[in-house]
Design an enzyme around this catalytic site. Sequence first.
Site, short mmCIF file in Angstrom:
data_model
loop_
_atom_site.label_atom_id
_atom_site.label_comp_id
_atom_site.label_asym_id
_atom_site.label_seq_id
_atom_site.Cartn_x
_atom_site.Cartn_y
_atom_site.Cartn_z
N LYS A 195 1.00 -1.11 0.00
CA LYS A 195 0.02 -0.08 0.05
C LYS A 195 0.99 1.26 -0.03
O LYS A 195 2.00 1.28 0.80
CB LYS A 195 -0.74 -0.05 1.25
CG LYS A 195 -2.01 1.17 1.35
CD LYS A 195 -2.63 0.95 2.47
CE LYS A 195 -3.78 2.01 2.82
NZ LYS A 195 -4.77 1.73 3.97
N ILE B 276 -8.14 -0.17 9.52
CA ILE B 276 -8.54 0.38 10.73
C ILE B 276 -10.20 0.25 10.89
O ILE B 276 -10.84 -0.05 11.71
CB ILE B 276 -8.08 1.82 11.06
CG1 ILE B 276 -6.63 1.74 11.19
CG2 ILE B 276 -8.84 2.29 12.28
CD1 ILE B 276 -6.16 3.07 11.49
N GLY B 277 -10.44 0.86 9.70
CA GLY B 277 -12.20 0.95 9.51
C GLY B 277 -12.77 0.07 8.30
O GLY B 277 -13.85 0.48 7.91
N GLY B 278 -12.34 -0.87 7.78
CA GLY B 278 -12.64 -1.55 6.56
C GLY B 278 -11.59 -1.50 5.20
O GLY B 278 -12.01 -1.73 4.18
N SER B 279 -10.30 -0.96 5.65
CA SER B 279 -9.68 -0.63 4.45
C SER B 279 -9.36 -1.72 3.53
O SER B 279 -9.57 -1.57 2.26
CB SER B 279 -8.20 -0.05 4.84
OG SER B 279 -8.64 1.12 5.81
N SER C 229 -9.36 2.25 1.78
CA SER C 229 -8.16 2.96 1.65
C SER C 229 -7.04 1.96 1.10
O SER C 229 -6.27 2.35 0.56
CB SER C 229 -7.79 3.48 2.67
OG SER C 229 -7.27 2.88 3.58
N SER C 230 -7.43 0.66 1.10
CA SER C 230 -6.37 -0.46 0.65
C SER C 230 -6.87 -0.97 -0.58
O SER C 230 -6.56 -2.14 -0.72
CB SER C 230 -6.18 -1.47 1.83
OG SER C 230 -5.46 -0.89 3.11
#
Length: 185
Positions: free
Chosen positions: A83, A179-182, A158-159
């Site tokens: 990433k 962290i939150g679903g990346s 984000s990933s």
Amino acid sequence: MAAITERSAVSLAAAIRARELTAAEVVEAHIARHERAAPTINALAQDRFAQAREEAQAADERVRTAAVPEALPPLLGVPFTVKESIALAGMPQSAGLVARREWRSELSAPPVQRLLDAGAIALGVTNTSELTLWIESVNRVYGRTRNPYDERRAAGGSSGGEGAAVGAGASPFGLASDIGGSIRI
């Protein structure tokens, strides 16, 4: 037997150590997948294909000259992606932020360095959302990453660049964050 780009990292590592495949063949197969998928999915922010090819040749030489193949690094010759917001020496680390588009990492982050020390070969860095804050991988530096199975859809999280690269078979594994679903989205 499964195609090279459909095999797991563990399977590829074992095949390289056993001389069933060369690291050069494995790296080249994954580069070819990236090149075919790139216009559609836009997963890679920047490649390091030339260096990866050189590193694959060096890995093959290590395998050829190893007195004890079991003593070789566990991931020798296996390609991977990272990433873009995680430091890989010499590669961009802008996290999709226009103001940081020229920034290059001087050192690799510890998890990246551990993979490199284990013999893995970095193919490049993958797209992310701006500052890794959004639920899809799009930014004004690299653009939008699309889902490798349906280009009408964005690659979520984000990933998303990492997920799209692995999902397209262009990387047997990758280093991302969540962290939150990346990576899960």
